[in-house]
Design a protein around this motif. Structure first.
Motif, short mmCIF file in Angstrom:
data_model
loop_
_atom_site.label_atom_id
_atom_site.label_comp_id
_atom_site.label_asym_id
_atom_site.label_seq_id
_atom_site.Cartn_x
_atom_site.Cartn_y
_atom_site.Cartn_z
N ARG A 66 0.83 -1.20 0.00
CA ARG A 66 0.00 0.00 0.00
C ARG A 66 0.87 1.25 0.00
NH1 ARG A 66 -4.45 -0.32 4.60
NH2 ARG A 66 -4.96 1.66 3.60
N MET A 67 0.38 2.29 -0.68
CA MET A 67 1.08 3.56 -0.75
C MET A 67 0.11 4.70 -0.50
SD MET A 67 3.51 3.09 -4.14
CE MET A 67 3.88 4.85 -4.17
N GLU A 68 0.66 5.81 -0.02
CA GLU A 68 -0.10 7.06 0.06
C GLU A 68 0.84 8.19 -0.32
OE1 GLU A 68 -1.47 7.57 4.08
OE2 GLU A 68 0.53 8.00 4.86
N LEU A 69 0.29 9.23 -0.91
CA LEU A 69 1.05 10.40 -1.31
C LEU A 69 0.69 11.54 -0.38
CD1 LEU A 69 2.89 12.03 -3.23
CD2 LEU A 69 0.86 12.40 -4.67
N CYS A 70 1.69 12.08 0.32
CA CYS A 70 1.47 13.13 1.31
C CYS A 70 2.19 14.40 0.87
CB CYS A 70 1.97 12.68 2.68
SG CYS A 70 1.24 11.13 3.23
N VAL A 71 1.42 15.40 0.48
CA VAL A 71 1.97 16.62 -0.10
C VAL A 71 1.70 17.79 0.84
CG1 VAL A 71 1.80 18.25 -2.03
CG2 VAL A 71 1.60 15.78 -2.44
N PHE A 72 2.73 18.61 1.05
CA PHE A 72 2.52 19.87 1.77
C PHE A 72 2.98 21.00 0.87
CE2 PHE A 72 3.54 23.45 4.47
CZ PHE A 72 2.44 23.50 5.31
N ASP A 73 2.05 21.91 0.57
CA ASP A 73 2.34 23.05 -0.29
C ASP A 73 2.75 24.24 0.56
OD1 ASP A 73 2.41 24.74 -2.57
OD2 ASP A 73 0.43 25.49 -2.02
N ASP A 74 3.98 24.71 0.37
CA ASP A 74 4.55 25.76 1.21
C ASP A 74 4.28 27.15 0.62
OD1 ASP A 74 5.93 26.82 3.36
OD2 ASP A 74 7.91 26.48 2.49
N GLY A 75 3.01 27.42 0.31
CA GLY A 75 2.63 28.75 -0.17
C GLY A 75 2.91 28.99 -1.64
N SER A 76 2.77 27.97 -2.48
CA SER A 76 3.02 28.13 -3.91
C SER A 76 2.09 29.17 -4.52
CB SER A 76 2.82 26.80 -4.64
OG SER A 76 3.78 25.85 -4.25
N THR A 77 2.60 29.86 -5.53
CA THR A 77 1.81 30.87 -6.24
C THR A 77 1.66 30.53 -7.73
OG1 THR A 77 3.80 32.20 -6.63
CG2 THR A 77 2.50 32.71 -4.65
N ASP A 78 2.10 29.32 -8.12
CA ASP A 78 2.09 28.96 -9.54
C ASP A 78 1.07 27.87 -9.87
OD1 ASP A 78 3.24 26.76 -8.33
OD2 ASP A 78 4.84 26.53 -9.83
N GLY A 79 0.14 27.61 -8.94
CA GLY A 79 -0.87 26.60 -9.20
C GLY A 79 -0.43 25.18 -8.91
N SER A 80 0.66 25.02 -8.16
CA SER A 80 1.16 23.67 -7.86
C SER A 80 0.12 22.83 -7.12
CB SER A 80 2.44 23.75 -7.02
OG SER A 80 3.53 24.22 -7.78
N ARG A 81 -0.53 23.42 -6.13
CA ARG A 81 -1.51 22.64 -5.35
C ARG A 81 -2.66 22.17 -6.23
NH1 ARG A 81 -6.21 23.85 -2.49
NH2 ARG A 81 -5.95 26.09 -2.83
N GLU A 82 -3.13 23.05 -7.08
CA GLU A 82 -4.24 22.68 -7.96
C GLU A 82 -3.82 21.58 -8.94
OE1 GLU A 82 -4.86 26.62 -6.22
OE2 GLU A 82 -3.19 25.75 -7.35
N LEU A 83 -2.56 21.64 -9.37
CA LEU A 83 -2.07 20.62 -10.29
C LEU A 83 -2.06 19.25 -9.61
CD1 LEU A 83 0.98 21.11 -12.66
CD2 LEU A 83 0.44 18.90 -11.65
N VAL A 84 -1.56 19.19 -8.37
CA VAL A 84 -1.56 17.93 -7.63
C VAL A 84 -3.00 17.43 -7.46
CG1 VAL A 84 -0.99 16.78 -5.46
CG2 VAL A 84 0.59 18.47 -6.43
N GLU A 85 -3.90 18.34 -7.16
CA GLU A 85 -5.30 17.97 -6.96
C GLU A 85 -5.89 17.32 -8.21
OE1 GLU A 85 -8.42 17.03 -5.05
OE2 GLU A 85 -6.96 18.27 -3.97
#
Length: 379
Positions: A66-85
């Motif tokens: 089993r795997m899980e992906l754990c991402v923490f976005d450190d205040g990105s302003t280039d849409g990184s969080r939305e891309l991961v989503e």
């Protein structure tokens, strides 16, 4: 001010965080997870240029657990969080849960903070650290999980493939060519940890014993601090001898923000703690700039243990001695400068490896010395 004082954590208030997944812990105790689960720990800051390739590679792992992906976005302003989503459905179709948290402050908190937050929301027995600008090979998680399961007190790394090809050629050669013994003996060099942080894999239990990454922010070598603490606690250093990571070089990498003097101070402190404290006397191999800088950086009790400098440069040898002009002692200390064949071990070698067309390595070999016993590299 000492390196340790400079690296003390600040008291800046916590930025407001968000967490997107039902049951996300948001910094509390991790939920109980399956004993075979691997948590891929990925801090993100303005990584949109590389995320698609990085995430696709995680999705293509041949690991059967089993795997899980754990991402923490450190205040990105280039849409990184939305891309991961946008990648979430693909991961969930493969049975890989995705945990995304972060903050929207205009001030990034740094790599150490982001890694700690990603770990805090994870639940796996094993932690696989992944930089958002690198690409893991399909067998990475499987092979490193096997090594970590067999060695629960180890930091497990791997060989890397550098891109663009030819960038940091000497450093990459060092990463990939260290012997199992040198993973422990060459921890004092300017290269830093002998297995690079973007390739780290370890058990959660060992991570928790060592403690979290330093959260001092930009300019803090959180990987080196954690690595040294792991060694202090008796941790192992292992490397899977396959290229399991495409390691990207670019000008925006966080490593470029760490000052050389900060790294120097940490290395000197660790050398004194681990090696020089065990020796009654020693010789510094290099009567030039780097050797003299090391001498001046030592505590007085360790300066007094330096019985000589040695070198191959006849001009330096002809001078006969080095005078420590900055000393407040009277008379000022004068340390002999000898040809290396007339000097006595143990040595601290202050000449960079792989920079003398094999001359340094040949000279050391000619003396029939054992690394980690008769000499250590500090270069």
């Amino acid at each position: 001010m000492s390196g340790k004082q400079e690296l003390s954590g600040g008291s800046e208030p916590e930025p407001k965080r968000f967490c997107e997944r039902s049951g996300c812990h948001g910094g509390g105790e991790p939920a109980e997870g399956d004993s075979d689960t691997v948590s891929v720990i990925m801090p993100v800051f303005n990584a949109s240029d590389w995320l698609d390739e990085c995430l696709q590679a995680i999705l293509e792992q041949d690991f059967q657990g089993r795997m899980e992906l754990c991402v923490f976005d450190d205040g990105s302003t280039d849409g990184s969080r939305e891309l991961v989503e946008r990648w979430r459905p693909k991961f969930e179709d493969r049975g890989i849960s995705v945990l995304i948290s972060g903050h929207k402050s205009s001030s990034p908190r740094g790599v150490g903070y982001a890694k700690n937050q990603a770990v805090s929301q994870s639940s796996g027995r094993f932690l696989c650290f992944q930089d958002a600008d690198d690409v893991m090979k399909p067998q990475r998680v499987r092979l490193q999980q096997e090594a970590a399961a067999a060695n629960p007190t180890a930091i497990v790394g791997c060989k890397v493939c550098r891109v663009p090809e030819g960038s940091t050629e000497r450093y990459t050669r060092w990463i990939n060519s260290l012997s199992a013994e040198q993973l422990l003996t060459q921890v004092y060099t300017s290269h830093g940890p002998t297995v690079i942080m973007p390739s780290w894999f370890c058990s959660r239990s060992w991570f928790e014993k060592v403690g979290q990454f330093h959260e001092g922010g930009k300019g803090v070598p959180e990987d080196l601090l954690f690595f040294y603490q792991s060694l202090r606690l008796g941790g192992l250093v292992l490397r899977v001898d396959e290229c399991l990571l495409v390691y990207r070089y670019h000008e925006h990498a966080a490593t470029h923000s760490v000052l050389e003097q900060t790294i120097w101070d940490l290395r000197v402190d660790f050398l004194q703690e681990r090696v020089l404290s065990q020796w009654d006397s020693f010789t510094i191999w290099n009567a030039g700039k780097q050797g003299r800088k090391l001498y001046r950086s030592l505590r007085p009790d360790n300066q007094s243990k330096v019985k000589a400098f040695c070198d191959v440069d006849e001009n330096k040898i002809k001078k006969g001695f080095y005078t420590y002009e900055e000393s407040k002692e009277r008379p000022k200390p004068k340390i002999p400068v000898l040809h290396f064949r007339n000097a006595s071990p143990p040595f601290i070698v202050c000449v960079k490896l792989d920079m003398t067309d094999g001359v340094l390595e040949g000279n050391l070999h000619s003396l029939q010395l054992t690394e980690g016993v008769h000499y250590y590299h500090f270069n």
